[in-house]
Scaffold this motif. Structure first.
Motif, mmCIF file in Angstrom:
data_model
loop_
_atom_site.group_PDB
_atom_site.id
_atom_site.type_symbol
_atom_site.label_atom_id
_atom_site.label_comp_id
_atom_site.label_asym_id
_atom_site.label_seq_id
_atom_site.Cartn_x
_atom_site.Cartn_y
_atom_site.Cartn_z
ATOM 1 N N UNK A 193 2.441 6.399 -18.355
ATOM 2 C CA UNK A 193 1.059 6.181 -18.119
ATOM 3 C C UNK A 193 0.033 8.262 -17.305
ATOM 4 N N UNK A 194 -1.357 8.075 -18.237
ATOM 5 C CA UNK A 194 -2.356 8.971 -17.476
ATOM 6 C C UNK A 194 -2.058 9.103 -15.739
ATOM 7 N N UNK A 195 -2.550 10.655 -15.531
ATOM 8 C CA UNK A 195 -2.719 10.353 -14.459
ATOM 9 C C UNK A 195 -3.507 9.803 -13.676
ATOM 10 N N UNK A 205 1.103 -1.628 -0.442
ATOM 11 C CA UNK A 205 0.326 -0.095 0.108
ATOM 12 C C UNK A 205 0.926 1.110 -0.127
ATOM 13 N N UNK A 206 2.046 1.306 0.830
ATOM 14 C CA UNK A 206 2.806 2.697 0.781
ATOM 15 C C UNK A 206 3.814 2.415 -0.719
ATOM 16 N N UNK A 207 3.968 1.408 -1.457
ATOM 17 C CA UNK A 207 4.249 1.488 -2.532
ATOM 18 C C UNK A 207 3.663 1.903 -3.780
ATOM 19 N N UNK A 208 1.794 1.627 -3.233
ATOM 20 C CA UNK A 208 1.092 2.414 -4.462
ATOM 21 C C UNK A 208 1.299 3.917 -4.344
ATOM 22 N N UNK A 209 0.640 4.386 -2.783
ATOM 23 C CA UNK A 209 0.863 5.888 -2.159
ATOM 24 C C UNK A 209 1.970 6.477 -3.155
ATOM 25 N N UNK A 210 3.199 5.979 -3.179
ATOM 26 C CA UNK A 210 4.313 6.591 -3.743
ATOM 27 C C UNK A 210 4.624 6.675 -5.174
ATOM 28 N N UNK A 211 3.991 5.458 -5.667
ATOM 29 C CA UNK A 211 3.757 5.235 -7.301
ATOM 30 C C UNK A 211 2.748 6.626 -7.499
ATOM 31 N N UNK A 212 1.677 6.382 -7.381
ATOM 32 C CA UNK A 212 0.993 7.443 -7.114
ATOM 33 C C UNK A 212 1.116 8.900 -8.761
ATOM 34 N N UNK A 213 1.485 9.226 -7.631
ATOM 35 C CA UNK A 213 2.196 10.866 -8.560
ATOM 36 C C UNK A 213 2.928 10.925 -8.883
ATOM 37 N N UNK A 214 3.827 9.946 -9.800
ATOM 38 C CA UNK A 214 4.693 10.305 -10.423
ATOM 39 C C UNK A 214 4.633 9.305 -11.675
ATOM 40 N N UNK A 215 4.079 9.885 -12.501
ATOM 41 C CA UNK A 215 3.660 9.014 -13.875
ATOM 42 C C UNK A 215 4.489 8.593 -14.580
#
Length: 631
Positions: free
Chosen positions: A200-202, A170-180
């Motif tokens: 990827x698009x946002x 979950x922490x990995x996903x949290x960090x990856x979300x805003x850095x496309x």
């Protein structure tokens, strides 16, 4: 006591473990800190690998700028950082890491090694780090093993590896979300679990990273910037990814707030997203959304939480307003676009009276409204069937007389009203007063243009109005559609106020609150709060909306604590009034009135009640055939 327990300085090892506990409390905290460092290094590819839920091993590989031998020698010392040099830098942060606590804290509670620039460093918390030659790598490899094995008291509070592994994911996903622009890969016990390519698009990154089951097409991307935004003065700008009303949750866990690349816990901004979707999501449900916000570094302070999970804003009210109003404007446009196709022009109703059937294309308004309450069958019904014409609806509903109030005609959305304004009617009903039964349902405009004919079939189950259109059955919720009609009229007639004998005194705590009230002054006046500034830090409210039942404290809380927009204050009043006044579940309208109410449902701009419930649901001919196994 002082002789038995004298004050003394803790030794370095104990002090570092205590300090580390504020930053590193479980494996996912290591991932959080190391991904931040990898992003700051300019990496375009980041791989996170864990074993045993991250307790046994965490390994993060990036292709960033890498580290020199001197960097390796110093990086895991307390407060060692390349991100800031003076306290002034704290007010202009552009990096995710800055305190220099992460690597030192990780080294204090695990076996830390870093490979970069042709060298490998093995950290020691009591002696100099061990530096040795290593095969060159592109970027940096950081590895932490045996978390808390030198700190058994902390290790026993860790959860099972599977649970800790889920937290790491979950922490990995949290960090990856805003850095496309960066590709991220997550490997757990040798198996690739998540692989997110760069570019990827946002919206794609948000949906795919979270593995939402809903289709990508059900999510929308909205962008906005501050009215003061320029490249030289970027107050704020944001991108919001939000699911349509069909995508909802029973809690707020899927509302994400990111500020300058960090996910933070900020109640008021989560609330702004709620307000933006208010009236479009059914009661008790919340949108799935993420707000990616960029704020001028000088206007936000992240140095208030060890794990940077919170932030302090110079003035959050403008951002709150921008976020909520942008989302609300989107859903209004979305609703109008999607509902436009269902607006008819020609309404054909068939009214059954015994064995005869009367078909007409223009409504007659001579019949009165009558009903039956299923919970009181036959009570005062007037006929054996429980449906009678010529009986005053409100008299039956409220048990009052049949006095009628008349005034000039009013209009709303193409419909003409014979009696007093609908706002007054709604207030009359909610207060127990009587008005004519004809004023409950507005007259539709017979000249409206149509795209297809619709046919009223009848009322069913004491709640729904059944309509056929384009080989589709529409089940219209009579309470929801009537509630929407009343609500729209109330909102179109807002601004009525009553003077206060003793004015409210509102005292502000800061210049930003003064500025906030100054900006809201016109909006507050438009809904009935007459506001004037007495002096800096002191305001006076001399009148309030007619239906306002709150106190001076309530208003201050709404404006400064919850950051509620003025129009949302009046909206909640109107929604409550309309709900109380609308025809209830269990009342059966006579066929003509029911048909007219059903017709009005197709002329509303928004096919939802004020609380977000849809006015109708449908079933197609094909779906019905499938249900009865007909081919």
């Amino acid at each position: 006591m002082s002789l038995e327990h004298p004050v003394k300085t803790l030794n370095a090892e104990v002090a570092r473990k205590i300090a580390a506990g504020e930053v590193i409390d479980r494996p996912n905290a290591i991932i959080r800190e190391l991904i931040d460092n990898a992003i700051d290094s300019g990496a375009k590819n980041i791989t996170v690998e864990i074993s045993g839920g991250g307790i046994e091993k965490i390994r993060i590989v990036d292709d960033g700028c890498g580290m020199t031998r001197d960097d390796l020698q110093n990086c895991a010392r307390p407060h060692a950082t390349s991100k800031i040099a003076t306290e002034v830098d704290l007010m202009n942060l552009t990096t995710l890491g800055f305190r220099g606590e992460a690597l030192a804290s990780i080294a204090a509670v695990s076996r830390l090694s870093i490979t970069s620039g042709g060298f490998k460093m093995r950290a020691s918390i009591t002696e100099d780090h061990i530096i040795e030659p290593a095969p060159p790598v592109e970027g940096t490899i950081v590895q932490a093993e045996g978390l808390f094995e030198n700190f058994p008291a902390r290790r026993q509070f860790l959860k099972r590896p599977a649970t800790e592994g889920m937290m790491c994911k979950n922490t990995f996903i949290e960090k990856a979300l805003c850095k496309t622009d960066i590709s991220f890969r997550f490997i757990q016990d040798g198996e690739i679990k998540i692989d997110l390519p760069a570019g990827q698009t946002q919206k794609e990154r948000f949906v795919f990273a979270n593995s939402y089951s809903e289709d990508l097409a059900l999510f929308n991307q909205i962008e906005n910037t501050s009215s003061h935004f320029t490249d030289e003065n970027p107050d704020w700008k944001f991108t919001v990814i939000i699911g349509e009303p069909a995508v909802s949750r029973s809690n707020k866990k899927d509302i994400f707030i990111y500020v300058n690349g960090r996910r933070i816990q900020e109640y008021s901004l989560v609330q702004a997203i709620e307000y933006g979707g208010q009236g479009y999501f059914p009661n008790g449900t919340y949108p799935v959304a993420a707000a990616f916000i960029d704020v001028a570094p000088s206007l936000v302070d992240f140095n208030i939480h060890p794990a940077k999970k919170e932030a302090r804003f110079y003035d959050i009210s403008d951002l709150h307003h921008g976020l909520s109003s942008t989302i609300k404007a989107f859903f209004l446009k979305y609703t109008q676009a999607n509902f436009a196709e269902d607006k008819p022009t020609d309404f054909v109703r068939e009214l059954s009276f015994g064995e005869s059937t009367i078909s007409e294309t223009k409504p007659s308004y001579e019949n009165h409204i009558s009903y039956k309450n299923y919970s009181h069958t036959g009570a005062g019904s007037g006929t054996s069937s429980g449906v009678s014409s010529g009986v005053d609806f409100r008299s039956r509903l409220l048990g009052g007389g049949s006095q009628t109030h008349t005034s000039s005609s009013q209009s709303l959305a193409g419909g003409a009203f014979k009696t007093s304004s609908l706002a007054e009617q709604a207030l009359s009903i909610s207060e127990g007063r009587n008005t004519s039964e004809e004023s409950l349902i507005p007259r539709p405009d017979a000249s409206a243009a149509a795209s297809s004919k619709i046919k009223f079939i009848g009322s069913c189950l004491g709640t729904f109005l059944l309509v056929e259109k384009n080989s589709t059955l529409y089940f219209i919720d009579q309470h929801a559609v009537h509630e929407r009609i009343l609500f729209d009229k109330l909102m179109n007639n807002q601004g009525k106020s009553q003077p206060l004998l003793i004015p409210y005194k509102i005292k502000t705590d800061s210049k930003s609150q003064d500025n906030q009230l100054e900006k809201l002054k016109d909006a507050l006046t438009s809904i009935g709060f007459t506001t004037k500034k007495i002096q800096d830090g002191e305001w006076e409210i001399t009148s309030i909306p007619e239906r306002w039942t709150g106190t001076e404290y309530d208003l201050r809380t709404l404006l400064f604590v919850k950051h509620v927009e003025p129009k949302e204050i009046i909206r909640s009043i109107a929604a409550m009034t309309a709900c109380k006044a609308a025809v209830k579940d269990g009342y059966v309208l006579d066929d003509q009135t029911a048909a007219e109410l059903a017709e009005k449902a197709f002329t509303l701009e928004d096919p939802h009640c004020p609380h977000g419930r849809p006015i109708y649901t449908t079933i197609t001919r094909e779906q019905l055939f499938a249900l009865v196994k007909r081919t």
